[in-house]
Design a protein around this motif. Sequence first.
Motif, mmCIF file in Angstrom:
data_model
loop_
_atom_site.group_PDB
_atom_site.id
_atom_site.type_symbol
_atom_site.label_atom_id
_atom_site.label_comp_id
_atom_site.label_asym_id
_atom_site.label_seq_id
_atom_site.Cartn_x
_atom_site.Cartn_y
_atom_site.Cartn_z
ATOM 1 N N ASP A 43 16.701 -14.637 -6.959
ATOM 2 C CA ASP A 43 17.627 -13.745 -7.633
ATOM 3 C C ASP A 43 17.411 -12.355 -7.059
ATOM 4 O OD1 ASP A 43 15.531 -12.449 -9.042
ATOM 5 O OD2 ASP A 43 15.731 -13.788 -10.747
ATOM 6 N N ASN A 44 18.059 -11.372 -7.593
ATOM 7 C CA ASN A 44 17.969 -10.027 -7.020
ATOM 8 C C ASN A 44 16.581 -9.428 -7.143
ATOM 9 O OD1 ASN A 44 20.631 -10.128 -6.301
ATOM 10 N ND2 ASN A 44 21.359 -9.062 -8.126
ATOM 11 N N ARG A 45 15.780 -9.910 -8.059
ATOM 12 C CA ARG A 45 14.490 -9.282 -8.317
ATOM 13 C C ARG A 45 13.289 -10.140 -7.934
ATOM 14 N NH1 ARG A 45 13.932 -5.957 -13.327
ATOM 15 N NH2 ARG A 45 14.421 -4.150 -12.092
ATOM 16 N N ALA A 46 13.472 -11.451 -7.826
ATOM 17 C CA ALA A 46 12.293 -12.294 -7.636
ATOM 18 C C ALA A 46 12.605 -13.530 -6.803
ATOM 19 C CB ALA A 46 11.734 -12.719 -8.989
ATOM 20 N N VAL A 47 11.549 -14.043 -6.212
ATOM 21 C CA VAL A 47 11.592 -15.304 -5.478
ATOM 22 C C VAL A 47 10.480 -16.168 -6.068
ATOM 23 C CG1 VAL A 47 11.282 -16.428 -3.229
ATOM 24 C CG2 VAL A 47 12.340 -14.171 -3.349
ATOM 25 N N SER A 48 10.761 -17.426 -6.332
ATOM 26 C CA SER A 48 9.725 -18.335 -6.824
ATOM 27 C C SER A 48 9.965 -19.719 -6.235
ATOM 28 C CB SER A 48 9.712 -18.391 -8.352
ATOM 29 O OG SER A 48 10.956 -18.876 -8.831
ATOM 30 N N LEU A 49 8.912 -20.497 -6.192
ATOM 31 C CA LEU A 49 9.012 -21.853 -5.670
ATOM 32 C C LEU A 49 9.569 -22.784 -6.738
ATOM 33 C CD1 LEU A 49 5.554 -22.074 -3.886
ATOM 34 C CD2 LEU A 49 7.770 -22.060 -2.760
ATOM 35 N N THR A 50 10.415 -23.689 -6.306
ATOM 36 C CA THR A 50 10.845 -24.767 -7.194
ATOM 37 C C THR A 50 9.709 -25.788 -7.235
ATOM 38 O OG1 THR A 50 11.807 -26.057 -5.398
ATOM 39 C CG2 THR A 50 13.260 -24.449 -6.494
ATOM 40 N N PRO A 51 9.734 -26.737 -8.163
ATOM 41 C CA PRO A 51 8.723 -27.806 -8.124
ATOM 42 C C PRO A 51 8.714 -28.532 -6.773
ATOM 43 C CG PRO A 51 9.823 -27.807 -10.238
ATOM 44 C CD PRO A 51 10.566 -26.812 -9.367
ATOM 45 N N ALA A 52 9.890 -28.779 -6.213
ATOM 46 C CA ALA A 52 9.960 -29.418 -4.890
ATOM 47 C C ALA A 52 9.370 -28.491 -3.832
ATOM 48 C CB ALA A 52 11.408 -29.759 -4.549
ATOM 49 N N GLY A 53 9.564 -27.192 -3.992
ATOM 50 C CA GLY A 53 9.005 -26.215 -3.057
ATOM 51 C C GLY A 53 7.491 -26.220 -3.076
ATOM 52 N N VAL B 179 5.577 -28.811 -3.796
ATOM 53 C CA VAL B 179 5.174 -30.045 -3.098
ATOM 54 C C VAL B 179 5.335 -29.864 -1.593
ATOM 55 C CG1 VAL B 179 5.774 -32.483 -2.721
ATOM 56 C CG2 VAL B 179 5.693 -31.552 -5.048
ATOM 57 N N PHE B 180 6.462 -29.289 -1.193
ATOM 58 C CA PHE B 180 6.722 -29.074 0.228
ATOM 59 C C PHE B 180 5.693 -28.123 0.824
ATOM 60 C CE2 PHE B 180 8.818 -27.275 3.936
ATOM 61 C CZ PHE B 180 9.339 -28.410 4.541
ATOM 62 N N LEU B 181 5.283 -27.111 0.068
ATOM 63 C CA LEU B 181 4.307 -26.137 0.553
ATOM 64 C C LEU B 181 2.981 -26.812 0.891
ATOM 65 C CD1 LEU B 181 3.497 -23.227 1.173
ATOM 66 C CD2 LEU B 181 2.945 -22.960 -1.266
ATOM 67 N N ARG B 182 2.523 -27.722 0.046
ATOM 68 C CA ARG B 182 1.262 -28.438 0.344
ATOM 69 C C ARG B 182 1.374 -29.200 1.661
ATOM 70 N NH1 ARG B 182 1.262 -29.420 -5.219
ATOM 71 N NH2 ARG B 182 2.107 -31.510 -4.939
ATOM 72 N N GLY B 183 2.465 -29.917 1.826
ATOM 73 C CA GLY B 183 2.665 -30.661 3.074
ATOM 74 C C GLY B 183 2.852 -29.749 4.270
ATOM 75 N N ALA B 184 3.535 -28.622 4.056
ATOM 76 C CA ALA B 184 3.770 -27.665 5.150
ATOM 77 C C ALA B 184 2.455 -27.081 5.639
ATOM 78 C CB ALA B 184 4.717 -26.564 4.690
ATOM 79 N N ARG B 185 1.577 -26.715 4.708
ATOM 80 C CA ARG B 185 0.263 -26.184 5.104
ATOM 81 C C ARG B 185 -0.530 -27.235 5.888
ATOM 82 N NH1 ARG B 185 -0.570 -21.342 2.590
ATOM 83 N NH2 ARG B 185 0.250 -21.068 0.486
ATOM 84 N N ALA B 186 -0.499 -28.472 5.434
ATOM 85 C CA ALA B 186 -1.217 -29.546 6.136
ATOM 86 C C ALA B 186 -0.622 -29.760 7.533
ATOM 87 C CB ALA B 186 -1.159 -30.836 5.320
ATOM 88 N N ALA B 187 0.695 -29.729 7.632
ATOM 89 C CA ALA B 187 1.358 -29.924 8.930
ATOM 90 C C ALA B 187 1.001 -28.790 9.890
ATOM 91 C CB ALA B 187 2.868 -30.006 8.746
ATOM 92 N N LEU B 188 0.979 -27.558 9.399
ATOM 93 C CA LEU B 188 0.626 -26.425 10.255
ATOM 94 C C LEU B 188 -0.827 -26.508 10.715
ATOM 95 C CD1 LEU B 188 2.463 -23.479 8.485
ATOM 96 C CD2 LEU B 188 3.079 -24.597 10.637
ATOM 97 N N ARG B 189 -1.727 -26.904 9.804
ATOM 98 C CA ARG B 189 -3.136 -27.072 10.207
ATOM 99 C C ARG B 189 -3.253 -28.125 11.295
ATOM 100 N NH1 ARG B 189 -4.254 -26.446 4.826
ATOM 101 N NH2 ARG B 189 -4.222 -28.671 4.468
ATOM 102 N N LEU B 190 -2.585 -29.257 11.099
ATOM 103 C CA LEU B 190 -2.635 -30.332 12.089
ATOM 104 C C LEU B 190 -2.030 -29.886 13.414
ATOM 105 C CD1 LEU B 190 -3.359 -33.244 12.759
ATOM 106 C CD2 LEU B 190 -1.139 -33.918 11.836
ATOM 107 N N MET B 191 -0.934 -29.158 13.362
ATOM 108 C CA MET B 191 -0.298 -28.670 14.590
ATOM 109 C C MET B 191 -1.221 -27.693 15.312
ATOM 110 S SD MET B 191 2.289 -29.107 16.359
ATOM 111 C CE MET B 191 3.384 -28.425 17.540
#
Length: 114
Positions: free
Chosen positions: A49-59, A61-73
Amino acid sequence: MTRIRSFVCLADELHFGRAAKLLHITQPALSQQIARLEKDVDTLLLHRDNRAVSLTPAGRVFLRGARAALRLMDETTLAARHHASLEKSRRLCAACPPRPEEPYDVPLPLTSRP
């Protein structure tokens, strides 16, 4: 991987302006990367929204996998670079003329200084 790195940075900052500055890109470019990532995964990852950004529940979950993928890469990239440097060293050594065996077991004469 750029979109994933951008997402992780944005998830850490929860602010488009700060994340864009850390990534050395413009805020609209970051917004476009995140929109493309959400389109690729066909899921909303962030509430905005105009004032804030927050992760959705899916976000989250995706963040955990994204961090793991970046570490592996990153680990895989380092391993590949290490292997390439070993191969380069072997090629360089193969190009060197063979050195005669050095008689390490023969004592060297001692010289004295006046």
